[in-house]
Design an enzyme around this catalytic site. Structure first.
Site, PDB file in Angstrom:
ATOM      1  N   ASP A 184       0.852  -1.189   0.000  1.00  0.00           N
ATOM      2  CA  ASP A 184       0.000   0.000   0.000  1.00  0.00           C
ATOM      3  C   ASP A 184       0.903   1.259   0.000  1.00  0.00           C
ATOM      4  O   ASP A 184       1.859   1.308  -0.753  1.00  0.00           O
ATOM      5  CB  ASP A 184      -0.982  -0.049   1.187  1.00  0.00           C
ATOM      6  CG  ASP A 184      -2.083   0.992   1.069  1.00  0.00           C
ATOM      7  OD1 ASP A 184      -3.097   0.730   0.385  1.00  0.00           O
ATOM      8  OD2 ASP A 184      -1.928   2.088   1.622  1.00  0.00           O
ATOM      9  N   TYR A 330      -3.074  11.312   1.466  1.00  0.00           N
ATOM     10  CA  TYR A 330      -3.569  11.333   0.087  1.00  0.00           C
ATOM     11  C   TYR A 330      -3.506  12.738  -0.494  1.00  0.00           C
ATOM     12  O   TYR A 330      -3.290  12.909  -1.688  1.00  0.00           O
ATOM     13  CB  TYR A 330      -5.001  10.780   0.028  1.00  0.00           C
ATOM     14  CG  TYR A 330      -5.075   9.293   0.266  1.00  0.00           C
ATOM     15  CD1 TYR A 330      -5.120   8.397  -0.791  1.00  0.00           C
ATOM     16  CD2 TYR A 330      -5.069   8.773   1.559  1.00  0.00           C
ATOM     17  CE1 TYR A 330      -5.175   7.029  -0.583  1.00  0.00           C
ATOM     18  CE2 TYR A 330      -5.126   7.397   1.781  1.00  0.00           C
ATOM     19  CZ  TYR A 330      -5.177   6.536   0.705  1.00  0.00           C
ATOM     20  OH  TYR A 330      -5.227   5.193   0.920  1.00  0.00           O
ATOM     21  N   HIS A 382      -4.327  -7.523  -0.221  1.00  0.00           N
ATOM     22  CA  HIS A 382      -3.675  -6.224  -0.124  1.00  0.00           C
ATOM     23  C   HIS A 382      -2.905  -6.065   1.193  1.00  0.00           C
ATOM     24  O   HIS A 382      -1.954  -5.298   1.248  1.00  0.00           O
ATOM     25  CB  HIS A 382      -4.746  -5.153  -0.269  1.00  0.00           C
ATOM     26  CG  HIS A 382      -4.212  -3.774  -0.384  1.00  0.00           C
ATOM     27  ND1 HIS A 382      -3.442  -3.365  -1.440  1.00  0.00           N
ATOM     28  CD2 HIS A 382      -4.328  -2.694   0.432  1.00  0.00           C
ATOM     29  CE1 HIS A 382      -3.128  -2.082  -1.282  1.00  0.00           C
ATOM     30  NE2 HIS A 382      -3.644  -1.662  -0.149  1.00  0.00           N
TER      31      HIS A 382
END
Lengths: 404, 404
Positions: A184, A330, A382
């Site tokens: 990630d 982000y 993930h």
């Protein structure tokens, strides 16, 4: 001691959560006001109401944070200031003299909790199916705005800067030759450590390889709401494997609204600080496959992840009030999630079948000219460290064996 | 009475919120757990912590929902079942018998509250600067999942379905010739009423004209994360005005993450049901100019939109627990927000300067072949009925005059 060396000091840190904080969390969970049920019979609108209510039930009545806290406190934890910000990290030295140092980099919505299952097999391989040559000294930092690390008060903490900070951390711990591992955001961080060739880094292991060719990456970025009709506009000459990967990328890029929301308006998500159930549903809803995996554990089908695994992580976010600060990563990011970052150092790649996309070997070879390992695993997704630690430990050992 | 007739009956409806719901709301506001401050000195990360904290203080200490409730109850309110769902609406007849019936269509995050200021000027024009022949019989419905309308339990209530339901409502009220007005989702609904030529509809007025040519619409839809570099790839031959509209569309499409989140994962937003302050932050995080307007109101500025205006709307969403159900409209939608819908009926267009994009007359003429009115206003934005009711009323009167 000068101010600088004060800041660079490594201060022991133990997690000590107050009873009052846990009581407050419990009261909030018990007083949750719920939305109506989703209008579909599946989880395509997000975690279902029934899943969230089962989670709340378990969280309020059966879950025990102090078990998780004690487990974290088994490992030596520290704070140190890097570039003006406190970094929290665990540092577990192997008893094996020749162990290799490795920094293990979590992502979103991960944390050091996601990595705890790796510590003993990596530091003490002879007790966990490995040989002394497989031993690592393990460093697990929390990213800025995550867990017990400081929260940035200004812009500037993108993944490239985190990468440099981790390089500094390893140097500060006395490691002048070390490895890095990530998935990630952690995968982007280790790629950027590699691309920047931070001092002392000799190679990386990634379980989310950033290898999508620029043309294809751009195509899917234009297809967030399907307007580029990407699968009908793929470049010619792709192999079957590459086409299959493109289908996964298509799906993934159409399910990144959470990332775009945090990227553009993190401050709007105030409910992550105020509503434990919203925090939980937001963190569960990473990508559909991960969500299915996590949801199953609350529907009574544990697979890799237990209910406690899931709630340890969510509770960690809640108690540190880091929903918004973690989301800001982000907003700080200027890199393509899956694009090539320009790594020339040795890279080991592990491809898990339920990952957001399965990096084809052909792409991995182009993106990582010094590819030392590439393996497709039979199981896992993930959050490999969290749900399939056995496979990931094997992969780290095998993948990095040649990088010394 | 048959079962069908019973369902189609118009049942008077008064709003009577229990004291306990208001006490619970206040307690939740007072117990808000906050995130840290944004890491920037502007609103680029969403509503600022200081703004939302001031909103919370005013909401808990000074705001009076009963004032808003009494105001809503001054107008005749009803429920009636359409296509299996209860629809709430206000129905205010003019004293002028031959007044033109009009259905006013709200959007997100709007509600009947955002349309209250225009009811009297539209129904009783002579008392509000107009002439008797400008009179309208006004119908203001709440969309499915909004306000006191029912919440759909299954998919299928997209804006085209809402458009047909509004037509059924008008017919049921005995109006066999009527007009429709809308902004935001309401603009899409009125466009789709007209495109479907629902029975009795004579024409529409829109304050968010959906007239973006297909090629340009697609270009910006590909540019949500900036990957299409849209402003450098505009078609040749655009006028200055069209280029300016493209620059606005570029900005707008890069700030639709809330819409993408609601469109893909509405159920994940459980915090809209659980945290009043999150609901408020989510609802006031409009496009930049709308947010700036609201923020100024809470900073004590003299703004056309008052703090009470803003909180009337947010409180209505809270008390009806419709944050998630309202968001589902985005998941139900399959139409381009701003693209041409194929309307042949007469259309009146008002362009407010702070709208998401200023529809050029050239595009309006192409998008609406029967354009009966086009006017650019000097002030106002995305919610003109709320913030510039006088201009809005003028525009509705003037724009639709030729359809009487």
């Amino acid at each position: 001691m000068s101010v600088t060396s004060d800041a660079a000091a490594i201060r022991p840190f133990k997690v000590e959560t107050s009873e009052a904080d846990l009581k407050d969390m419990h009261a909030r969970i018990m007083h949750t006001r719920w939305p109506e049920k989703e209008t579909v019979a599946d989880d395509t609108q997000g975690p279902t109401l029934a899943t969230m209510q089962a989670l709340a039930q378990y969280w309020a009545h059966d879950y025990d944070w102090y078990r998780c806290e004690a487990r974290m406190n088994q490992y030596p934890g520290y704070l140190t200031e890097i570039d003006g910000l406190d970094f929290h990290f665990l540092h577990i030295k192997s008893k094996h003299e020749n162990a290799r140092p490795i920094v293990i980099c979590h992502g979103w919505p991960g944390s050091i909790i996601e990595q705890l299952k790796l510590i003993e097999p990596l530091t003490d391989p002879t007790a966990h199916g490995g040989t002394a040559e497989d031993a690592f000294h393990v460093v697990i930092p929390s990213m800025p705005g995550y867990g017990y690390s400081g929260k940035p008060t200004e812009k500037g903490w993108g993944p490239d800067r985190i990468a440099r900070a981790y390089g500094e951390l390893m140097n500060r711990l006395g490691y002048d030759r070390y490895l890095a591992q990530g998935g990630d955001w952690g995968a982007i961080v280790v790629d950027l450590m590699g691309a920047q060739e931070v001092p002392g880094l000799v190679g990386i292991h990634t379980n989310m390889a950033g290898v999508v060719p620029a043309e294809i990456d751009n195509l899917f970025q234009r297809n967030v709401i399907g307007a580029a009709d990407a699968l009908h506009n793929l470049p010619a000459g792709l192999s079957d494997e590459e086409r299959a990967t493109c289908e996964q990328l298509d799906f993934t890029w159409k399910h990144v609204a959470y990332a775009l929301q945090m990227g553009s308006r993190p401050q709007t998500l105030t409910g992550l600080a105020d509503s434990p159930i919203f925090l939980a549903s937001w963190l569960l809803d990473h990508d559909p496959r991960s969500m299915a995996l996590i949801s199953r554990s609350f529907a009574g089908v544990p697979e890799g992840l237990t209910r406690d695994d899931v709630l340890d992580n969510v509770t960690h976010f809640w108690l540190t009030n880091t929903g918004v600060s973690a989301g800001r990563l982000y907003a700080e990011n200027a890199y393509s999630f899956f694009g090539v970052k320009g790594v020339k150092l040795p890279v080991a790649v592990s491809v898990f079948p339920d990952e957001l996309y399965q990096a084809p070997k052909s792409w991995a070879e182009k993106a990582y000219p010094n590819l030392v390992h590439y393996n497709k695993l039979p199981k896992g997704g993930h959050f490999a460290a969290w749900e399939q630690p056995g496979y990931l430990v094997d992969e780290i050992r095998t993948g990095l064996r040649s990088v010394r | 009475m048959t079962a069908t007739a019973e369902r189609a009956a118009l049942r008077p409806f008064r709003i009577e919120i229990p004291d306990a719901a208001l006490a619970d709301l206040r307690a939740r506001i007072l117990h808000t757990r906050w995130p840290e401050r944004e890491t920037v000195d502007d609103e680029s990360q969403g509503p600022r912590l200081a703004t939302v904290q001031e909103l919370a203080r005013y909401w808990a200490e000074e705001y009076d929902w009963r004032r808003c409730e009494a105001r809503l109850n001054t107008y005749p309110g009803y429920l009636t079942e359409i296509d299996g769902l209860d629809i709430h609406f206000l129905h205010v007849r003019s004293q002028h018998e031959d007044a033109l019936p009009i259905v006013l269509c709200h959007g997100w995050p709007g509600s009947v509250v955002a349309l209250l200021k225009v009811i009297e000027p539209l129904t009783e024009p002579a008392a509000h600067g107009g002439r008797a022949e400008d009179a309208f019989h006004v119908v203001v419905p709440s969309m499915p999942g909004y306000g006191f309308s029912g919440k759909p339990a299954a998919p299928g209530w997209g804006p085209d379905h809402v458009g047909r339901a509004w037509a059924e409502l008008m017919q049921r009220l005995g109006y066999d010739r009527y007009v429709a007005q809308g902004g935001d989702w309401g603009a899409i609904v009125v466009d789709l009423m007209a495109a479907q030529e629902v029975p009795g509809l004579a024409g529409i007025h829109t304050n968010m004209a959906c007239v973006v040519p297909a090629e340009i619409d697609r270009l910006f839809q590909q540019n949500v994360v900036g990957a299409a570099d849209a402003l450098r790839h505009l078609p040749a031959g655009l006028s200055e005005e069209e280029r300016a509209a493209c620059a606005q569309l570029d900005f707008t499409w890069k700030h639709v993450t809330y819409a993408l989140q609601q469109g893909s994962r509405p159920q994940t937003l459980t915090g809209l049901a659980d945290s009043p302050v999150f609901l408020a932050a989510w609802l006031i995080d409009l496009e930049a100019k709308g947010l700036a307007l609201i923020s100024r109101a809470f900073a004590g500025g003299e703004e056309p939109l008052t703090r009470d205006d803003v909180l009337d709307n947010v409180t209505l969403f809270w008390l009806t627990n419709t944050g998630v159900s309202a968001a589902r409209m985005y998941a139900e939608n399959s139409f381009s927000f701003f693209g041409v819908k194929g309307v042949r009926l007469p259309v009146a267009v008002s362009v407010f300067p702070d709208e998401l994009y200023l529809a050029p007359r050239s595009w309006a003429e192409q998008g609406y072949p029967n354009l009966v009115h086009y006017h650019r206003l000097p002030a106002g934005g995305h919610f003109p009925a709320w913030e510039q009711p006088a201009s809005y009323v003028d525009e509705v009167r003037t724009g639709l005059r030729s359809l009487r």
